[in-house]
Design a protein around this motif. Structure first.
Motif, PDB file in Angstrom:
ATOM      1  N   ARG A 198       1.014  -1.182  -0.110  1.00 38.11           N
ATOM      2  CA  ARG A 198      -0.087  -0.154   0.175  1.00 38.11           C
ATOM      3  C   ARG A 198       0.885   1.170  -0.055  1.00 38.11           C
ATOM      4  O   ARG A 198       0.634   2.383  -0.515  1.00 38.11           O
ATOM      5  N   ASN A 227       1.681   2.593  -3.777  1.00 35.10           N
ATOM      6  CA  ASN A 227       0.739   3.543  -4.502  1.00 35.10           C
ATOM      7  C   ASN A 227       0.322   4.643  -3.367  1.00 35.10           C
ATOM      8  O   ASN A 227      -0.938   5.329  -3.841  1.00 35.10           O
ATOM      9  N   LEU A 263      -1.400   4.399  -0.748  1.00 35.25           N
ATOM     10  CA  LEU A 263      -2.849   4.170   0.141  1.00 35.25           C
ATOM     11  C   LEU A 263      -2.548   4.701   1.520  1.00 35.25           C
ATOM     12  O   LEU A 263      -3.493   4.834   2.042  1.00 35.25           O
ATOM     13  N   ARG A 318      -2.284  11.027  -8.762  1.00 33.61           N
ATOM     14  CA  ARG A 318      -3.663  10.391  -9.614  1.00 33.61           C
ATOM     15  C   ARG A 318      -2.951  10.062 -10.999  1.00 33.61           C
ATOM     16  O   ARG A 318      -3.505   8.658 -11.308  1.00 33.61           O
ATOM     17  N   ARG A 368      -1.497   6.852 -10.218  1.00 37.27           N
ATOM     18  CA  ARG A 368      -2.326   5.557 -10.055  1.00 37.27           C
ATOM     19  C   ARG A 368      -3.100   5.320 -11.179  1.00 37.27           C
ATOM     20  O   ARG A 368      -3.403   4.330 -11.353  1.00 37.27           O
ATOM     21  N   ARG A 369      -3.348   6.211 -12.002  1.00 36.07           N
ATOM     22  CA  ARG A 369      -4.349   6.094 -13.125  1.00 36.07           C
ATOM     23  C   ARG A 369      -3.440   5.002 -14.517  1.00 36.07           C
ATOM     24  O   ARG A 369      -4.055   4.328 -14.967  1.00 36.07           O
ATOM     25  N   SER A 409      -1.445  -0.540 -10.855  1.00 36.38           N
ATOM     26  CA  SER A 409      -2.823  -0.644 -10.549  1.00 36.38           C
ATOM     27  C   SER A 409      -2.792  -2.049  -9.350  1.00 36.38           C
ATOM     28  O   SER A 409      -1.686  -2.497  -9.439  1.00 36.38           O
ATOM     29  N   MET A 410      -3.893  -2.172  -8.684  1.00 42.10           N
ATOM     30  CA  MET A 410      -3.484  -3.148  -7.463  1.00 42.10           C
ATOM     31  C   MET A 410      -4.724  -3.993  -7.613  1.00 42.10           C
ATOM     32  O   MET A 410      -6.070  -3.782  -7.640  1.00 42.10           O
ATOM     33  N   PHE A 465      -6.662  -6.183  -4.443  1.00 41.81           N
ATOM     34  CA  PHE A 465      -6.876  -6.084  -2.870  1.00 41.81           C
ATOM     35  C   PHE A 465      -7.262  -7.458  -2.324  1.00 41.81           C
ATOM     36  O   PHE A 465      -7.687  -8.263  -2.909  1.00 41.81           O
ATOM     37  N   PHE A 515     -13.840  -0.113 -14.610  1.00 42.99           N
ATOM     38  CA  PHE A 515     -13.682   0.980 -13.602  1.00 42.99           C
ATOM     39  C   PHE A 515     -12.555   1.958 -14.030  1.00 42.99           C
ATOM     40  O   PHE A 515     -12.386   2.900 -13.950  1.00 42.99           O
ATOM     41  N   VAL A 553     -11.935   5.614 -15.305  1.00 42.91           N
ATOM     42  CA  VAL A 553     -11.440   6.794 -14.375  1.00 42.91           C
ATOM     43  C   VAL A 553     -10.496   7.576 -15.087  1.00 42.91           C
ATOM     44  O   VAL A 553     -10.603   8.783 -14.769  1.00 42.91           O
ATOM     45  N   ARG A 554      -9.664   6.918 -15.997  1.00 40.92           N
ATOM     46  CA  ARG A 554      -8.666   7.657 -16.763  1.00 40.92           C
ATOM     47  C   ARG A 554      -9.294   8.530 -17.902  1.00 40.92           C
ATOM     48  O   ARG A 554      -8.680   8.704 -18.647  1.00 40.92           O
ATOM     49  N   ARG A 604      -9.948  -6.329 -12.901  1.00 38.63           N
ATOM     50  CA  ARG A 604      -9.915  -5.004 -12.760  1.00 38.63           C
ATOM     51  C   ARG A 604      -8.657  -4.480 -12.903  1.00 38.63           C
ATOM     52  O   ARG A 604      -8.440  -3.495 -13.704  1.00 38.63           O
ATOM     53  N   ALA A 605      -7.573  -4.938 -12.070  1.00 37.75           N
ATOM     54  CA  ALA A 605      -6.522  -4.378 -12.084  1.00 37.75           C
ATOM     55  C   ALA A 605      -5.615  -4.700 -13.641  1.00 37.75           C
ATOM     56  O   ALA A 605      -5.181  -3.771 -13.935  1.00 37.75           O
ATOM     57  N   SER A 638      -6.528  -2.470 -16.262  1.00 32.13           N
ATOM     58  CA  SER A 638      -5.963  -1.086 -16.089  1.00 32.13           C
ATOM     59  C   SER A 638      -4.834  -1.131 -17.416  1.00 32.13           C
ATOM     60  O   SER A 638      -4.204   0.133 -17.714  1.00 32.13           O
ATOM     61  N   GLU A 664     -11.070   3.024  -0.772  1.00 30.66           N
ATOM     62  CA  GLU A 664      -9.764   2.841  -0.924  1.00 30.66           C
ATOM     63  C   GLU A 664      -9.184   2.307  -2.295  1.00 30.66           C
ATOM     64  O   GLU A 664      -8.476   2.593  -3.299  1.00 30.66           O
ATOM     65  N   ALA A 665     -10.118   1.033  -2.708  1.00 32.14           N
ATOM     66  CA  ALA A 665      -9.763   0.443  -3.812  1.00 32.14           C
ATOM     67  C   ALA A 665     -10.254   1.556  -5.043  1.00 32.14           C
ATOM     68  O   ALA A 665      -9.331   1.412  -5.826  1.00 32.14           O
ATOM     69  N   ARG A 702      -9.940   4.881  -4.980  1.00 27.49           N
ATOM     70  CA  ARG A 702      -8.890   5.666  -4.998  1.00 27.49           C
ATOM     71  C   ARG A 702      -7.517   5.087  -5.646  1.00 27.49           C
ATOM     72  O   ARG A 702      -6.853   5.848  -6.354  1.00 27.49           O
ATOM     73  N   SER A 703      -7.185   3.849  -5.639  1.00 22.21           N
ATOM     74  CA  SER A 703      -6.150   3.169  -6.031  1.00 22.21           C
ATOM     75  C   SER A 703      -6.070   3.246  -7.523  1.00 22.21           C
ATOM     76  O   SER A 703      -5.088   3.162  -8.060  1.00 22.21           O
ATOM     77  N   PHE A 704      -7.165   3.722  -8.155  1.00 18.33           N
ATOM     78  CA  PHE A 704      -7.289   3.749  -9.512  1.00 18.33           C
ATOM     79  C   PHE A 704      -7.112   5.203  -9.994  1.00 18.33           C
ATOM     80  O   PHE A 704      -7.311   5.561 -11.231  1.00 18.33           O
ATOM     81  N   GLY A 705      -6.764   6.231  -9.019  1.00 17.25           N
ATOM     82  CA  GLY A 705      -6.380   7.465  -9.554  1.00 17.25           C
ATOM     83  C   GLY A 705      -7.778   8.191  -9.655  1.00 17.25           C
ATOM     84  O   GLY A 705      -7.777   9.141 -10.562  1.00 17.25           O
ATOM     85  N   THR A 706      -8.939   8.014  -8.945  1.00 17.36           N
ATOM     86  CA  THR A 706      -9.925   8.780  -9.057  1.00 17.36           C
ATOM     87  C   THR A 706      -9.789  10.160  -8.740  1.00 17.36           C
ATOM     88  O   THR A 706      -8.986  10.364  -7.747  1.00 17.36           O
ATOM     89  N   THR A 707     -10.297  11.182  -9.426  1.00 14.30           N
ATOM     90  CA  THR A 707     -10.244  12.545  -8.804  1.00 14.30           C
ATOM     91  C   THR A 707     -11.622  12.654  -7.532  1.00 14.30           C
ATOM     92  O   THR A 707     -12.345  11.534  -7.529  1.00 14.30           O
ATOM     93  N   GLN A 712     -14.610  12.340  -9.204  1.00 19.97           N
ATOM     94  CA  GLN A 712     -15.140  10.858  -9.539  1.00 19.97           C
ATOM     95  C   GLN A 712     -15.364   9.895  -8.531  1.00 19.97           C
ATOM     96  O   GLN A 712     -16.283   9.156  -8.640  1.00 19.97           O
TER      97      GLN A 712
END
Ligand SMILES: Nc1ncnc2c1ncn2[C@@H]1O[C@H](COP(=O)(O)OP(=O)(O)OP(=O)(O)O)[C@@H](O)[C@H]1O
Ligand SMILES: Nc1ncnc2c1ncn2[C@@H]1O[C@H](COP(=O)(O)OP(=O)(O)OP(=O)(O)O)[C@@H](O)[C@H]1O
Ligand SMILES: [Mg+2]
Ligand SMILES: [Mg+2]
Lengths: 322, 282, 288, 288, 282
Positions: free
Chosen positions: B72, B75, B77, B101, B104-105, B109-110, B112, B129, B133-134, B177-178, B181, C186-187, C189-194, C197
Motif C-alpha cells: 500500500r 501507490n 494508499l 493521480r 495511480r491511473r 494498479s492493484m 486487493f 472502472f 476513471v482515466r 479489474r487490475a 488497467s 480505498e480501492a 482511489r487506487s485507480f486514481g479517481t479525482t 469521480q
C-alpha cells in the motif's frame, strides 16, 4: 360626475391589495369590499392571506392597502403605526360590537331540550364568580377555576389579566391564556357541545356568538379612569370597568389614503348594520357557503344597504351586475 | 542499487501518536511491546528494499507481518510514518494530488486482498472502472473489460453484481479489474488465494506470459511458497514488520538467514515442514 | 431571581432589526419582486392556466417514468384528481408552484452542503450548530423580520421553507457519506479517481439510500411549512387550512390538510422513484 | 370546474367531530386530567421548584457523563444559565418538562415501530403512508379537534408533538436496519441467535448511527413544536415567542426563540452523547 | 449408507423462479445455459452425499462450483430449492425456529469464507459471541475465547477491532470464534486460505488433534489439494453445482472418474499440473 367617481389608484393600474382576513365577519366584509371595488370602481383587487400581525405590519409598509375589519387600538403594532401616521382607520364598518366575560346560557338557565340542569342559576355578575370556582375547575390546578383569556400578546389579554385583579379573582381563578384564537374557539365549542360549564372572554360580531347562546356576566359600567388602570398592564391596583364600545374601522395605508380620496369616500360610508351582519354570518355558517357566495347573496338581497356606500353612478354599475 | 521501486527506511505505525512508538522501536522494542505499551500497531519498521524493473517480486511472511501495509505504500494508499518511497527514482511522498493521480491511473494498479469491489456496479463496470476513471469511453473500456473477464473465466457473468458471486469469482473480478488497467506496475495482494488449483495454475501461467511479453513490474504477495518460487524472480520475507531476508529464490533457499526463513521455505526444500511446538504466533 | 445575572437582548435585537429595515428594506423588497416576477410567477401561471387534464396527464407520465409501475402512477394521478374534486385545484396549483421551487432549492443547496461537511471536519463543526438553529428557531421568529425585509408573500415563504426543510437533507447526506465502506473507497482511489469521480462514482451511489431518506424528509417538511407560508401571504392550500381553523370549520381545514398530504405523497413518490435505480434482476440498486 | 366531480368531505368530517366530542369528549377530558396529574405535573413541579443551581448541576453532570468531556459539559451548562439570565428560567422548566415527556414518548414508540417495519414488508407498506400523513397533515388541523376532545393545554400538545416528531425516528431506524451487512447477520445467525439477540447484539448496534440521526431529528422537531404547543395553551418558552410575535416585539420573540435553540442543543448533545459509544482507542464506536 | 450428515438430491437455484430453472436442469441443461436463459444462478444441482460421523470431510472444486452453497445447507443458512438435508437422520428443513436455533447453538458452528466478523465488537467479544449467544456468562465465554485466541496466535489482540487486523488475522478470529463454540460439527469454508504456511501447518496439526481427541465431524472446504489429502478422511469434488466424485482420498486418487478430477488432483499425484489450453472456466 365621472371624474369624481374614478379612483386615481385604480386608474393608474395598480392593484389594490386587500388583507385576506380569516374570521367570518372579516371574510364576509372583505368580500363585500372587494365586490364594490371591482364591480363599482373597476379596480384590480388582490387578496393577500395572512395573520393579523403580519397584516398590520404589511399595512404600515403599504405592502397591502386595505384591511376591511380593523379593531382599532387593540394591537401594539396598529397603535405604533397609527401614531407614526403610517396607517389610518376610516369609517365605522361595524357599530355596536360588544365584548366581555361570558358563560353558556345553559349554565345559568339550563337547557331542557338537551337535558341540562342549570348548575349556576344565581350566576349573573363577575362578583359571583369566586363561589363558582369548582364549577369551572382547572385541570392543571384543581383548587382553582379556569378563566379562558385571550392569547398572550393580544391587548385583551392584558385587560383581562388586570380585571382578574380588579375583581379579586386571582386566588380563585387561573388566568389561562389560550395561545391562539382558534384554540379559544375550540375550547368553547367543545364545552358547549358537551354541555359543560366554561368561563371565557369573547366578543361580537362573531360566528360563535351567532351559533351558540351565551350569557354575558355583569361588570361595573364603563369608567374611563378605571379602564385606564386596566389597559396598563403593570398598574398595581386596577379598578373594574366594562370595556367601552369597540371602534371597528376599515384600515388603510397612509399612501393609499392620501392617493385616493374617491375610494376613501366609499370606505368612510362602508358599514353593515350589526343585526344584518349577524344574520348574514349565521346564514353563511349554517349553509356552509363560501364568503364569496354569501357576499353575492347579500348584494342581491340588500341593495338598500350598499346603495348608501357609493355615489349614484357607481351604484348603477353595481346594480347592473346584480 | 536503485530499482524501479525503492523503499528507504519505511516505517508505519497505525495510531494517533506514531512518534513515541517509533522511539520505542528505535530502542529495540518489538511490535508486541509497542502495542502493549502504546496501544498502537506497528505495520512496518525500517524496511528498505528495491524492486527491479520488469520482473515479479514475491513478498512472503507470517500473517500480520506487514505485507499488505508494504504494498500500500507503493501507490501511497498508506502514508508512511517515516521513510521514503521512490518510483523510478522519484519520491512519491512529494507528489501533488495531480501527479499522484496520474501515477495511480496509468502506472500502478492493484489487486486487493479483500477484493474491494464496488457493490453497486455490475461485474463488467467493476472491471471497466480503472479505464473509465482515466477517461476512456464506455464502449472502449467495456470491450477491454470483457476481454479480461473472459481470461479469468467469468464470461457470462458480466451483468451480475458482486453479491451474487462466490468468493473465488469475486477475487477474479478484482484481478481482472487490475489487469484491465494495463499499467506497467501491478501490485497483487494474495490475488489467487481463493482460487482452485486448476484456475490458479492457469492464471499463474498467464501472468508469467504477460510479464515476459510486456515486461511489467509485478509485486506479488502470496502465502504459497511454491507459487512464490514459481513466479518470483526475487523474494522478500517479512516478519513482525521487519524485512528478514531478500534476494533471488535460489539464493534464499540455499542460505536462509535464520531458522524462521528456513522453516518458512521448508516445503520447497523438499523436507517436510517441522512441527512447531506450542501455539502459533502471528 | 438574583441567582441569574440579568441580561436582556430584546432591545438590541429590536433596534438592529429596525435599522436593517430602514437601511435595506427597499432594496430587499426589490429583490423580492425580482424573484417573484422572474421565477415563481411564471411557473405558477403555467400551472394554473394549463387545463387540469393536461396537468394530470403530466403527473401520470412523470409518476410512471419515476416508479416504472402503472398501478402506482394511476393511484397518484387519482390522488391529484381527488384534490380537484374537493374544489381545491387552483389552490393546489399555487401550492405546487411554491413547494416545487422550495424543494428544488433545498435539494440544490442541501446536497452540496451535506457533501461538503462530510469531507471537512472543521466545516461540519460550524455547520451542524447552524442547522440546529435553523431547525429549532421557531419559524415565526424569523418570519416576521423576513416580512419586514422582503414584504409579504411568496418569496419570504419560500425562504422560510428552505431554511427549515434543508436541514434533514444536509444531515443525512453527511451521515450516508461517512458510512461508505472505507475499503471500497480505498480501492477506487487506487485507480486514481479525482475527488469528483470518487464522489459521483462511489460515495454518492453508496450513500444514496440515506440521501433519499433526506430528500423524503425535505419534501415532508416543505409541505409541513405550507400552512406557515400562508400566514405571510402565500396563497394556496395553506390558506384554506388556516381559514378552516379560524372559523372552527374542522372539515374545511381537514379537507385542505388532506389535499396537502396527498400532494406530499405524490411529490415524495415521484422523487423517490426517480432516485431509486433498479437492478436488472429486480433488486433495487442505487444510482447517483 | 366541470372536469372534476364535486366531492365534499367537509360536512361529514364536521359532523363526525361533533358526535365524537358529544359522545366521548367527557371521557377523553378525564383521561387528559389523569395524564396531567399523574405524569406531567409532578415532573414539572419538581423541575420548577428545584433551585436553579441544582438543575444546572444536574445538567453539568449529565452532560459530562454523556459526552465524557468537561469542556462540552461546561458549555452546555452555561447555555442553560444564559437562558436563566434572559429571565426565562421558569418558562424554560415548563418547556423542558413538556419536551422531555414528548421526546421520551416519541423514542419509546418510534424505535420499536421502526424495528417492526424493518422486519416486515407488509407492515411497512401500511406504516409508511401513515407517517406521510402524520408528518404533512398540518398540525393545526388535528390540534383543534384534539383540543375539542382533550381540552386545552399540555396533553394535546404532547400528543401533537409525538405525532410529528416520531416520524423521522421510525424512518431512520428502518433505513439503518435495512442497511446492515447481510453477511454479518448471516454469520450471527449461524450461531443460533434468537431474533432478539440478533436485534440487540448485531442489527441495532450496526444501525446505530442512523438511529441516532433519527433521535436527533426527533429532538429537533419536538422543540420546533414548542411554539405550536403554546398555541393551544401550553405555557413556557413558546408562549414568550408567541407574545413577542403578536406584539411585533421581534427582540422578545427572538430571545425566547434563542432559548429554545439552546435547549435543543443541550438535549441533543446529551442524547447523542449517551447514544454514541466510544472505542478504547478513541474512535467512535456504536453501542446498542 | 446414512452418515452423520446427509444431503439427498439437494438443488439450489438463486433467483426469483427456481422452478423453471430446475425443469431446465432436469432436461439436461447446464449451469451456463440456465443462467443465459433464465438469468438465475445455479448453486447446486441434485447433490446427494453422506458425511460420516467423526471425521474430516474435505470438499473441493472449481471456484464457483457450489462448495459454499453446499455447506450453508447443513446449518440451513440457505434453504434448498429441492431436496432434503438430514442431520443424525432428522430432516433439518422440518425444524421449527427453536430446534433450528438449538442446532446452531450447540451442534454446528461455522467458519465463513469472508469471515463474517462483527465490526462493532472487539476481537475478544467476536470470539466469545457463540458462547454468549447460548447464554453463557460473559466471564466464562471470554475465558474460553482467550484460550482459543492464544491457540490461533492472536494473544495481545483481544481488544482490537476487526478493521485493525490484517486479512490473515481476521480469518483466525473467525476460526477461533467457531472453535470456541465447541460444537461437534464444524463447517469450515476455506478456513486457512489467508494464512502463511507456518501457521497453516500448525493449525492443521491442531485440527487433526482436536478431531482425533474429541471425535468431531468436520466439513472442510479447501483449494489446497495437499491440505485436502492431509486432513480429509473422505473427499468430495464439485463441478458446476454437481457432485463429480466422492470417496476416500486414496480411492479417488487411484481412480478419478474423469479427466477433470485427474487434473484437479495432479499435484498430489506427483506429476506436474498439465497446462490447460485457452482460458480458464469458472
Ligand atoms: N446470493 C447469491 N445470489 C446469486 N447467485 C449466487 C449467490 N451466492 C452464490 N451464487 C452463485 O452460486 C454459485 C456457487 O457459489 P458458491 O459460493 O457456492 O461457490 P464456491 O464453490 O464456494 O466458490 P468459491 O470457491 O469461489 O468460493 C456461483 O455461480 C455463484 O454465482
Ligand atoms: N487500519 C489499521 N489500523 C490498525 N492496525 C492495522 C491497520 N491495518 C493493519 N494494521 C496492523 O498492521 C499489522 C500489519 O498488517 P498487514 O495487513 O500489513 O499484514 P499482512 O502481512 O498483510 O497480513 P496478512 O497476511 O494476514 O494479510 C498488523 O499487526 C495489523 O494489526
Ligand atoms: Mg495482508
Ligand atoms: Mg466459496
Amino acid at each position: 360626475s365621472a371624474a369624481s367617481t374614478a379612483s386615481p389608484w385604480c386608474q393608474s393600474g395598480k392593484p389594490v391589495k386587500v388583507a385576506g382576513l380569516n374570521w367570518e365577519s372579516g371574510e364576509l366584509l372583505t368580500e363585500l369590499l372587494k365586490t364594490v371595488l371591482e364591480q363599482g370602481y373597476g379596480c384590480r383587487v388582490e387578496l393577500v392571506p395572512s395573520t393579523t400581525i403580519t397584516i398590520e405590519h404589511a399595512l404600515a409598509q403599504n405592502d397591502i392597502q386595505v384591511v376591511a375589519e380593523e379593531w382599532v387600538g387593540r394591537s401594539e403594532i396598529w397603535n405604533k403605526a397609527a401614531a407614526a401616521g403610517k396607517v389610518k382607520g376610516v369609517g365605522r364598518v361595524i357599530v355596536g360590537a360588544s365584548e366581555g366575560w361570558y358563560v353558556p346560557e345553559y349554565v345559568v338557565k339550563g337547557d331542557a331540550a338537551r337535558k341540562i340542569r342549570p348548575v349556576a342559576p344565581q350566576l349573573a355578575s363577575v362578583r359571583d364568580l369566586p363561589s363558582y370556582k369548582q364549577l369551572f375547575r382547572d385541570s392543571e390546578e384543581p383548587a382553582k377555576g379556569r378563566f379562558l383569556n385571550c392569547p398572550s400578546g393580544w391587548s385583551c389579554e392584558g385587560v383581562n389579566s388586570q380585571k382578574l385583579k380588579a375583581y379579586g379573582l386571582t386566588d380563585s381563578y387561573v388566568n389561562f391564556r389560550t395561545g391562539s384564537g382558534a384554540a379559544l374557539d375550540a375550547a368553547i365549542a367543545s364545552a358547549y357541545q358537551r354541555g359543560q360549564p366554561v368561563l371565557f372572554y369573547y366578543w361580537a360580531p362573531t360566528a360563535l356568538m351567532g351559533k351558540y347562546r351565551f350569557v354575558r356576566l355583569a361588570e361595573p359600567a364603563y369608567n374611563e379612569a378605571c379602564f385606564a388602570t386596566l389597559t396598563d398592564r403593570n398598574h398595581p391596583k386596577p379598578c373594574g370597568s366594562a370595556a367601552p364600545e369597540a371602534l371597528i374601522q376599515t384600515g388603510v395605508s397612509r399612501a393609499f389614503h392620501d392617493a385616493d380620496p374617491v375610494l376613501m369616500g366609499f370606505l368612510t360610508r362602508f358599514n353593515v348594520p350589526l343585526p344584518l351582519l349577524n344574520a348574514a354570518l349565521a346564514e353563511m355558517v349554517e349553509r356552509k357557503d363560501t364568503p364569496a357566495e354569501q357576499a353575492r347573496r347579500f348584494m342581491t338581497a340588500h341593495p338598500e344597504v350598499w346603495r348608501d356606500w357609493v355615489p349614484q353612478d357607481v351604484a348603477e354599475r353595481l346594480g347592473a351586475r346584480r | 542499487m536503485n530499482g524501479r521501486i525503492a523503499l528507504r527506511h519505511v516505517s508505519k505505525v497505525y495510531g494517533a501518536d506514531p512518534r513515541t512508538a517509533l522511539l520505542l522501536l528505535a530502542q529495540g522494542a518489538d511490535k508486541q511491546r509497542v502495542q502493549a505499551e502504546t496501544g498502537q500497531h506497528v505495520g512496518l519498521y525500517d524496511v528498505s528494499l528495491s524492486i527491479p524493473a520488469g520482473g515479479i517480486y514475491a513478498i512472503m511472511g507470517l500473517s500480520g507481518s506487514g505485507k499488505s501495509t508494504l504494498v500500500r505504500h507503493i501507490n501511497r494508499l498508506v502514508e508512511p510514518s517515516a521513510g521514503q518511497v521512490l518510483i523510478d527514482g522519484e519520491d512519491v511522498l512529494g507528489f501533488g494530488a495531480a501527479r499522484l493521480r496520474e501515477l495511480r491511473r496509468r502506472r500502478i494498479s492493484m489487486v486487493f486482498q479483500h477484493f474491494g469491489l464496488l457493490p453497486h456496479r455490475s461485474v463488467l463496470d467493476n472491471v471497466a472502472f480503472g479505464r473509465r476513471v482515466r477517461g476512456e469511453s464506455r464502449r472502449q473500456a467495456q470491450e477491454a473489460a470483457r476481454g479480461w473477464l473472459a481470461r479469468v473465466g467469468l464470461s457470462g457473468h458480466e451483468h451480475d453484481y458482486p453479491d451474487q458471486l462466490s468468493g473465488g469469482m469475486r477475487q477474479r473480478v478484482g484481478l481482472a479489474r487490475a489487469l484491465a488497467s494495463d499499467t506497467d506496475i501491478l501490485l497483487m495482494d494474495e490475488p489467487f488465494s481463493a482460487l482452485d488449483p486448476l484456475l490458479r495454475d492457469d492464471l499463474q501461467t498467464q501472468l508469467l506470459a504477460l510479464q515476459a511479453e510486456l515486461g511489467k513490474t509485478i509485486v506479488f504477495i502470496t502465502h504459497d511458497v511454491e507459487e512464490a518460487f514459481r513466479l518470483g524472480q526475487r523474494i522478500a520475507l517479512l516478519r513482525d514488520g521487519r524485512l528478514v531476508q531478500e534476494g533471488e529464490p535460489e539464493a534464499v533457499r540455499q542460505a536462509p538467514v535464520d531458522d524462521y526463513v528456513a522453516r518458512f521455505l521448508a516445503r520447497v526444500n523438499g523436507g517436510s515442514v517441522p512441527r512447531s511446538t506450542g501455539s502459533a504466533r502471528g | 431571581m438574583a441567582f441569574f445575572a440579568t441580561f436582556d437582548l430584546r432591545e438590541p435585537i429590536n433596534r438592529a432589526v429596525e435599522t436593517l429595515v430602514e437601511r435595506h428594506g427597499d432594496r430587499l423588497h426589490a429583490l423580492n419582486d425580482l424573484l417573484l416576477q422572474g421565477l415563481l410567477l411564471p411557473l405558477e401561471r403555467v400551472l394554473r392556466q394549463a387545463p387540469p387534464w393536461l396537468v394530470l396527464l403530466a403527473v401520470l407520465l412523470l409518476a410512471w417514468r419515476a416508479t416504472g409501475r402503472w398501478r402506482v402512477a394511476a393511484t397518484l394521478t387519482v390522488a391529484c384528481y381527488l384534490i380537484g374534486c374537493f374544489g381545491l385545484w387552483d389552490a393546489l396549483m399555487q401550492t405546487l408552484a411554491l413547494v416545487l421551487v422550495a424543494t428544488a432549492l433545498a435539494v440544490l443547496l442541501g446536497l452540496p452542503l451535506g457533501i461538503a461537511i462530510a469531507h471537512s471536519r472543521r466545516l461540519r463543526a460550524v455547520v451542524l450548530p447552524v442547522l440546529d438553529v435553523m431547525q429549532t428557531l421557531p419559524t415565526f421568529v424569523y418570519l416576521i423580520p423576513a416580512v419586514m425585509l422582503f414584504g409579504l408573500g411568496k418569496v419570504p415563504a419560500i425562504l422560510a421553507t428552505v431554511v427549515y426543510a434543508i436541514c434533514p437533507l444536509v444531515r443525512l447526506t453527511d451521515l450516508g457519506l461517512r458510512q461508505v465502506d472505507p475499503e471500497v473507497q480505498e480501492a477506487a482511489r487506487s485507480f486514481g479517481t479525482t475527488r469528483w469521480q470518487l464522489l459521483l462514482g462511489v460515495q454518492l451511489p453508496l450513500a444514496w439510500p440515506s440521501i433519499l431518506a433526506g430528500v423524503n424528509q425535505t419534501v415532508m417538511m416543505a409541505l409541513a411549512m405550507v400552512v406557515v407560508a400562508s400566514m405571510i401571504g402565500a396563497r394556496g392550500l395553506g390558506e384554506e387550512v388556516l381559514a378552516g381553523i379560524q372559523t372552527l370549520d374542522v372539515g374545511r381545514g381537514l379537507q385542505a390538510g388532506l389535499a396537502i398530504v396527498l400532494l406530499a405523497v405524490v411529490i415524495d413518490r415521484v422523487t423517490q422513484g426517480f432516485g431509486r435505480g433498479r437492478r436488472p434482476d429486480g433488486e433495487p440498486g442505487a444510482r447517483p
